[in-house]
Motif scaffolding. Structure first.
Motif, PDB file in Angstrom:
ATOM      1  N   HIS A  12      17.913 -49.311  34.354  1.00 46.60           N
ATOM      2  CA  HIS A  12      19.266 -49.726  33.994  1.00 46.60           C
ATOM      3  C   HIS A  12      19.493 -51.208  34.248  1.00 46.60           C
ATOM      4  CE1 HIS A  12      20.800 -45.761  32.960  1.00 46.60           C
ATOM      5  NE2 HIS A  12      20.159 -45.273  34.025  1.00 46.60           N
ATOM      6  N   ALA A  13      18.833 -51.747  35.237  1.00 48.82           N
ATOM      7  CA  ALA A  13      18.998 -53.180  35.506  1.00 48.82           C
ATOM      8  C   ALA A  13      18.477 -54.009  34.338  1.00 48.82           C
ATOM      9  CB  ALA A  13      18.273 -53.553  36.798  1.00 48.82           C
ATOM     10  N   TYR A  14      17.331 -53.625  33.807  1.00 50.92           N
ATOM     11  CA  TYR A  14      16.768 -54.362  32.664  1.00 50.92           C
ATOM     12  C   TYR A  14      17.645 -54.162  31.433  1.00 50.92           C
ATOM     13  CZ  TYR A  14      13.237 -56.353  29.550  1.00 50.92           C
ATOM     14  OH  TYR A  14      12.580 -57.145  28.651  1.00 50.92           O
ATOM     15  N   ILE A  15      18.071 -52.933  31.207  1.00 50.37           N
ATOM     16  CA  ILE A  15      18.920 -52.645  30.045  1.00 50.37           C
ATOM     17  C   ILE A  15      20.188 -53.487  30.101  1.00 50.37           C
ATOM     18  CG2 ILE A  15      20.335 -50.864  28.938  1.00 50.37           C
ATOM     19  CD1 ILE A  15      18.200 -48.818  29.862  1.00 50.37           C
ATOM     20  N   ASP A  16      20.828 -53.521  31.267  1.00 51.03           N
ATOM     21  CA  ASP A  16      22.103 -54.244  31.396  1.00 51.03           C
ATOM     22  C   ASP A  16      21.924 -55.748  31.273  1.00 51.03           C
ATOM     23  OD1 ASP A  16      23.294 -51.796  31.766  1.00 51.03           O
ATOM     24  OD2 ASP A  16      23.402 -51.960  33.957  1.00 51.03           O
ATOM     25  N   ALA A  17      20.842 -56.260  31.809  1.00 53.00           N
ATOM     26  CA  ALA A  17      20.667 -57.719  31.857  1.00 53.00           C
ATOM     27  C   ALA A  17      20.104 -58.294  30.568  1.00 53.00           C
ATOM     28  CB  ALA A  17      19.747 -58.087  33.023  1.00 53.00           C
ATOM     29  N   HIS A  18      19.302 -57.513  29.829  1.00 54.85           N
ATOM     30  CA  HIS A  18      18.504 -58.132  28.768  1.00 54.85           C
ATOM     31  C   HIS A  18      18.592 -57.458  27.399  1.00 54.85           C
ATOM     32  CE1 HIS A  18      16.753 -60.484  31.930  1.00 54.85           C
ATOM     33  NE2 HIS A  18      16.181 -59.433  32.512  1.00 54.85           N
ATOM     34  N   PHE A  42       5.222 -61.959  27.029  1.00 59.50           N
ATOM     35  CA  PHE A  42       6.617 -62.224  26.716  1.00 59.50           C
ATOM     36  C   PHE A  42       7.516 -61.117  27.257  1.00 59.50           C
ATOM     37  CE2 PHE A  42       4.819 -65.010  23.469  1.00 59.50           C
ATOM     38  CZ  PHE A  42       5.772 -66.033  23.336  1.00 59.50           C
ATOM     39  N   PHE A  43       8.721 -61.488  27.627  1.00 65.28           N
ATOM     40  CA  PHE A  43       9.888 -60.620  27.795  1.00 65.28           C
ATOM     41  C   PHE A  43       9.959 -59.848  29.100  1.00 65.28           C
ATOM     42  CE2 PHE A  43       9.231 -60.212  22.973  1.00 65.28           C
ATOM     43  CZ  PHE A  43       9.878 -61.414  22.735  1.00 65.28           C
ATOM     44  N   ALA A  44       9.089 -60.125  30.069  1.00 68.04           N
ATOM     45  CA  ALA A  44       9.243 -59.446  31.360  1.00 68.04           C
ATOM     46  C   ALA A  44      10.600 -59.759  31.972  1.00 68.04           C
ATOM     47  CB  ALA A  44       8.121 -59.867  32.311  1.00 68.04           C
ATOM     48  N   ASN A  45      11.076 -60.967  31.757  1.00 70.35           N
ATOM     49  CA  ASN A  45      12.384 -61.384  32.269  1.00 70.35           C
ATOM     50  C   ASN A  45      13.376 -61.616  31.143  1.00 70.35           C
ATOM     51  OD1 ASN A  45      11.539 -61.514  35.071  1.00 70.35           O
ATOM     52  ND2 ASN A  45      10.327 -63.311  34.467  1.00 70.35           N
ATOM     53  N   GLY A  46      13.235 -60.824  30.089  1.00 68.60           N
ATOM     54  CA  GLY A  46      14.159 -60.962  28.972  1.00 68.60           C
ATOM     55  C   GLY A  46      13.847 -62.191  28.138  1.00 68.60           C
ATOM     56  N   ARG A  47      14.915 -62.989  27.879  1.00 68.31           N
ATOM     57  CA  ARG A  47      14.778 -64.226  27.095  1.00 68.31           C
ATOM     58  C   ARG A  47      14.178 -63.936  25.726  1.00 68.31           C
ATOM     59  NH1 ARG A  47      18.155 -67.511  28.169  1.00 68.31           N
ATOM     60  NH2 ARG A  47      16.922 -69.250  27.350  1.00 68.31           N
ATOM     61  N   PHE A  48      14.826 -63.005  25.019  1.00 68.51           N
ATOM     62  CA  PHE A  48      14.400 -62.696  23.659  1.00 68.51           C
ATOM     63  C   PHE A  48      14.864 -63.801  22.715  1.00 68.51           C
ATOM     64  CE2 PHE A  48      14.408 -58.769  26.023  1.00 68.51           C
ATOM     65  CZ  PHE A  48      13.237 -58.155  25.602  1.00 68.51           C
ATOM     66  N   PHE A  49      14.548 -63.670  21.435  1.00 71.17           N
ATOM     67  CA  PHE A  49      14.809 -64.759  20.503  1.00 71.17           C
ATOM     68  C   PHE A  49      15.931 -64.422  19.520  1.00 71.17           C
ATOM     69  CE2 PHE A  49      10.610 -65.443  22.210  1.00 71.17           C
ATOM     70  CZ  PHE A  49      10.683 -66.773  22.577  1.00 71.17           C
ATOM     71  N   THR A  50      16.837 -63.578  19.975  1.00 68.75           N
ATOM     72  CA  THR A  50      18.074 -63.308  19.255  1.00 68.75           C
ATOM     73  C   THR A  50      19.106 -64.374  19.647  1.00 68.75           C
ATOM     74  OG1 THR A  50      18.746 -61.893  21.083  1.00 68.75           O
ATOM     75  CG2 THR A  50      17.641 -60.833  19.221  1.00 68.75           C
ATOM     76  N   PRO A  51      20.216 -64.486  18.916  1.00 68.26           N
ATOM     77  CA  PRO A  51      21.216 -65.519  19.257  1.00 68.26           C
ATOM     78  C   PRO A  51      21.716 -65.442  20.693  1.00 68.26           C
ATOM     79  CG  PRO A  51      21.631 -64.687  17.056  1.00 68.26           C
ATOM     80  CD  PRO A  51      20.529 -63.834  17.627  1.00 68.26           C
ATOM     81  N   ASP A  52      21.883 -64.231  21.252  1.00 73.29           N
ATOM     82  CA  ASP A  52      22.363 -64.110  22.630  1.00 73.29           C
ATOM     83  C   ASP A  52      21.225 -63.885  23.626  1.00 73.29           C
ATOM     84  OD1 ASP A  52      21.618 -61.516  22.096  1.00 73.29           O
ATOM     85  OD2 ASP A  52      23.623 -60.649  22.348  1.00 73.29           O
ATOM     86  N   ARG A  53      19.974 -64.008  23.145  1.00 69.39           N
ATOM     87  CA  ARG A  53      18.747 -63.845  23.948  1.00 69.39           C
ATOM     88  C   ARG A  53      18.594 -62.442  24.527  1.00 69.39           C
ATOM     89  NH1 ARG A  53      16.338 -68.949  24.239  1.00 69.39           N
ATOM     90  NH2 ARG A  53      14.468 -67.665  24.422  1.00 69.39           N
ATOM     91  N   ARG A  54      19.270 -61.465  23.939  1.00 66.26           N
ATOM     92  CA  ARG A  54      19.134 -60.066  24.343  1.00 66.26           C
ATOM     93  C   ARG A  54      18.362 -59.282  23.277  1.00 66.26           C
ATOM     94  NH1 ARG A  54      22.685 -57.441  27.954  1.00 66.26           N
ATOM     95  NH2 ARG A  54      23.882 -58.903  29.241  1.00 66.26           N
TER      96      ARG A  54
END
Length: 909
Positions: free
Chosen positions: A251-257, A567-579
């Motif tokens: 849930h922490a990953y889901i909520d944050a990223h 990539f993506f262990a700490n989020g920072r995806f390449f969508t406009p909101d980085r989620r």
């Protein structure tokens, strides 16, 4: 992971060249040394991080495929009489520039298109996209990679905002659970499968295989799940719901990223409301579903590898996103030993994706947004920048057939074989105002479609540039052979066309290194980390550094940034909101359901020792010896209903075409399901081009065609006689009802079926064997005919054998004699008996292509040591010690002997 490396034979003092294999997306390093006589010794590169010295059977046989006998060596143009004649390069370039220019002037840029290939180097791909999208103004640039990995691209972009493969091969070493979905990796990615085997032996990694048919990979699994065609989405929707119900979410990953989880979970519950419903839909026993879901729940280090069984589907993108959803929901992404992993089919499908090789992409992983269009336009100083997406592959050929596309340039691919409804695609090519084909072979099904111009391209061993493998690792393909005839690099040909059209400065490249530097510079242009793909750190490589470039994984944002990256262990995806985005897949049915009139579902794919349409692998006798003829796998119960024995000819019919294939009975097939390989064409068989049967039904998001679930009819094709022809020279105009061409040592072989009587074949044999004297045996009442011709030294130069019945005749005793320079008088007498000599007769069908180990050699070894296992057979014969793709077959041979043979000698209690 270091493996024994077959020695490079010291034929010459030529240096060993490090290069990269031209087959699958594993991207294995190769050591090549020319022998000075046109041949090359080949071995795996022990220092390459993709393979650590191993090569599969196809890679090991690369040296057998380098001859010039089938090569196109000069530009050829179609004259007014319809015949092809040699022209100068300058004339050919002028014809292309004139045809494209006039077409655009009369019909607009959308009337021009390019169809590319994952066999091209990145530099070739880049040149095509720059020329078309920036200077001709057309985005109608697509690739045969659309047929194998477009759904993966689309799924990545929906979830991650970019076409990013998160993990690396090392994750297979560190995983506790590996799930293979729609992937026969033991045959199609054997070097990675060996890596997985090492993890299983070393750390106890569990293997789950999900596939409608039980392949060699399924035979090796701890748990095999025989999913119904098209139901992977239901299976993984059920897994997402199970994870939620068993408190296994992060849930922490889901909520944050991430965003969209609640909607995706609700959709999953609606699609897969309970385990019994999932079992009914997927065809997987409930207990096995529970075991799989429990394994995934309890093993945090889990990797899900998926390949064509997922991608090549009318629901392919949804299947991909259903897999990505479970990894995002558990935070199992971008960390050691965990993540979703797309296994790419072609050697440079990834490189093509990097430079905009798909019609809905721009270079450097940019897309058709206003900002990206403007950025690429400014970097290229493009006068006519394409402003919208082009036509995807199937749409492109529909536009050709409809007359909307007038001029087409095809490079390094054979769409008259590989596209769905292949016969329709071939007819469409014949209707173009202007068709140019860049090829390295003089003939194939596409070259037979009467192009206006055929250009001689470089082949593997002559090319110079880069490719990118499935884990984002860029490697060099280096030239170690001179360019034959007038063959030229594809990027060079396109640059010449660009210059002829007046764009000298934009296409002033002198070398592949120039193209690579520009490609790298564009990837870093106005890229502050907002885009995943960045080679800015390589943009200033000089020629010497490019020549020495070691395998490197992107991104390389600065000089010296050569470490492996996830990539993506700490989020920072390449969508406009980085989620990341969870995607709620849609429930889907097969494009056409089976019924009483079309009772079978046809699945298509690759086999172990052949590649694409066999223009390269088809030259190797060693590779042709394992599965020499086009076949269809049928469950024994279905075969019994059809009246088809193993080896009988079976006619398949769909709404779009037909094929005649040899039956192979396999309990690994589901009832009502068939499997046929994609490799045979009209150049190598009479009627086995399997994509003639496949409908042009595509995934609505990715545009990738469905190749795994085609409704077909099946019936036994009765034939009176089966036989074979062996000849040192090619045989034209075969008089057989059915035939398949096979490379054999010393010449060519043809397996045939006919209804013509032996007396009629006496006349055919005279034409095939020529005027020389030959020995002959005729038994007309018994339906038998045999003839063999010899040269002045007494060596075999050709043979024609015919026998009654529906099963293929064995030629193992004869074909080994075709390459022999001498033949004893005893051997000549034995030939008409079909035995050849004792050594040849004992060879038997091939099992291990890497070391040419036959069934009879394995049988002899097992007779000598009845308790031998796979490891012992490897010590005795080397079988299974290189790529390991024959290991499942070795196990079957051992098991087949065990009950009767071992009991006889007291090994079994």
């Amino acid at each position: 992971m270091n493996a024994p490396v077959p020695p490079i034979a010291p034929e010459t003092d030529a240096p060993v060249m490090r290069t990269t294999c031209p087959y699958c997306g594993v991207g294995c390093g190769v050591l090549a040394r020319p022998d000075g006589a046109g041949g090359t010794s080949v071995a795996g590169d022990p220092d390459h991080p993709a393979n650590f010295g191993r090569l599969c059977s196809k890679g090991s046989a690369l040296g057998e495929t380098l001859g010039l006998a089938t090569r196109l060596l000069h530009p050829m143009a179609r004259g007014g009489d319809g015949r092809m004649a040699r022209v100068e390069w300058d004339t050919a370039i002028g014809q292309i520039a004139q045809a494209f220019g006039q077409t655009i002037e009369r019909h607009g840029p959308d009337a021009v298109a390019f169809y590319l290939s994952g066999q091209l180097l990145t530099e070739d791909y880049y040149a095509a996209n720059k020329l078309a999208k920036g200077f001709l103004g057309t985005a109608n640039v697509d690739t045969n990679s659309r047929l194998c990995m477009a759904s993966s691209v689309a799924g990545h972009r929906r979830a991650f905002g970019s076409d990013t493969v998160p993990g690396v091969y090392a994750d297979l070493d560190e995983a506790d659970l590996v799930v293979l979905v729609g992937s026969n990796a033991a045959w199609c990615h054997p070097i990675l499968f060996r890596r997985l085997e090492a993890a299983r032996a070393g750390r106890g990694t569990k293997l789950v295989v999900i596939d409608p048919r039980r392949t060699a990979t399924g035979d090796e699994a701890d748990l095999f799940l025989p999913v119904n065609p098209g139901k992977d989405t239901v299976l993984f929707a059920g897994l997402l719901a199970w994870l939620a119900d068993h408190e296994a979410l992060d849930h922490a990953y889901i909520d944050a990223h991430t965003s969209g989880f609640a909607q995706a979970l609700a959709s999953a519950r609606a699609m897969a409301p309970d385990i019994e419903q999932i079992a009914r839909e997927t065809g997987i026993p409930t207990a096995d579903l529970v075991e799989f879901y429990t394994l995934f729940t309890t093993h945090e280090r889990a990797v899900t590898c998926y390949s064509q069984g997922v991608n090549q589907s009318a629901q392919g993108t949804d299947k991909v996103n259903a897999i990505l959803n479970v990894h995002l929901a558990t935070g199992r992404i971008g960390r050691p030993g965990m993540g979703p992993f797309s296994l790419t089919g072609q050697p440079n499908a990834m490189g093509g994706r990097e430079v905009g090789g798909l019609a809905n992409q721009l270079a450097a992983h940019m897309t058709f947004t206003p900002a990206d269009i403007d950025r690429v336009r400014r970097f290229w100083r493009a006068p006519r920048m394409a402003a919208r997406e082009g036509l995807k592959a199937v749409e492109m050929f529909e536009a050709v057939a409809a007359g909307r596309i007038k001029a087409l340039w095809i490079m390094g691919t054979n769409p008259a074989v590989s596209l769905p409804q292949a016969a329709s695609a071939a007819r469409a090519l014949g209707s173009l105002d202007f068709l140019v084909v860049s090829e390295n072979v003089a003939t194939n099904d596409t070259v037979s479609c009467r192009p206006h111009l055929v250009l001689p391209a470089l082949a593997w061993g002559e090319k110079d540039g880069t490719v990118t493998n499935s884990e984002r690792r860029i490697s060099r393909q280096r030239a170690f052979l001179p360019a034959p005839g007038e063959a030229r690099a594809d990027w060079w040909a396109m640059a010449q066309v660009g210059r002829r059209l007046g764009f000298d400065e934009a296409f002033a490249w002198r070398s592949a290194a120039d193209v690579f530097r520009e490609h790298a510079a564009l990837s870093g242009f106005e890229n502050d980390g907002s885009r995943d793909f960045d080679l800015g750190g390589l943009a200033s490589l000089d020629d010497a550094a490019f020549d020495l470039l070691a395998p490197v994984q992107w991104p390389v944002r600065s000089e010296g940034d050569t470490a492996d990256k996830r990539f993506f262990a700490n989020g920072r995806f390449f969508t406009p909101d980085r989620r990341a985005r969870f995607v709620a897949p849609m429930a889907a049915r097969l494009a056409t359901e089976v019924g009483t009139d079309v009772p079978f579902i046809l699945n298509t794919g690759r086999i172990r020792d052949q590649w694409h349409t066999m223009t390269r692998t088809g030259l190797s006798p060693r590779l042709g010896a394992h599965l020499p003829v086009p076949f269809v796998e049928i469950h024994p119960s279905d075969a019994a209903q059809l009246g088809a024995e193993d080896g009988a000819l079976v006619a398949l019919q769909s709404a779009h075409g037909s094929a005649v294939l040899e039956a192979r009975l396999s309990a690994g097939q589901k009832r009502g399901a068939l499997f046929a390989p994609i490799h045979w064409s009209n150049a190598t068989s009479s009627n086995a081009r399997i994509n003639d049967l496949v409908a042009a039904v595509t995934d609505p998001v990715s545009g990738q065609p469905e190749s795994k679930a085609m409704p077909v009819r099946a019936a036994v094709l009765p034939v009176r006689f089966r036989g074979f022809i062996l000849s040192r020279a090619a045989v034209a105009d075969l008089p057989a009802l059915w035939w398949a061409k096979v490379a054999v040592e010393g010449g060519e072989g043809y397996l045939i079926a006919t209804d013509q009587e032996p007396d009629e074949w006496r006349h055919h044999a005279a034409a095939i064997l020529g005027t020389r004297d030959y020995a002959e045996y005729v038994d007309a009442p018994g339906g038998m005919y045999r003839a063999a011709a010899f040269d002045d030294a007494g060596a075999l130069v050709g043979a024609v054998f015919l026998s009654p019945g529906g099963a293929r005749a064995s030629w193992d005793g004869l074909k080994a004699r075709l390459a022999a320079r001498t033949l004893s008088s005893t051997g000549r007498r034995h030939l008409l008996s079909g035995r050849g000599d004792d050594r040849a007769a004992a060879s038997g069908p091939l099992v291990c292509a890497c070391f040419a180990v036959s069934t009879s050699q394995i049988d002899a070894a097992l007779a000598a040591e009845p308790g031998a296992d796979v490891q012992r057979l490897g010590q005795m014969l080397r079988a299974g010690t290189n790529c390991g793709s024959c290991v499942p077959e070795l196990r079957k041979l051992i098991q087949r002997r065990a009950p009767a043979d071992l009991a006889t000698v007291g090994v079994l209690a």
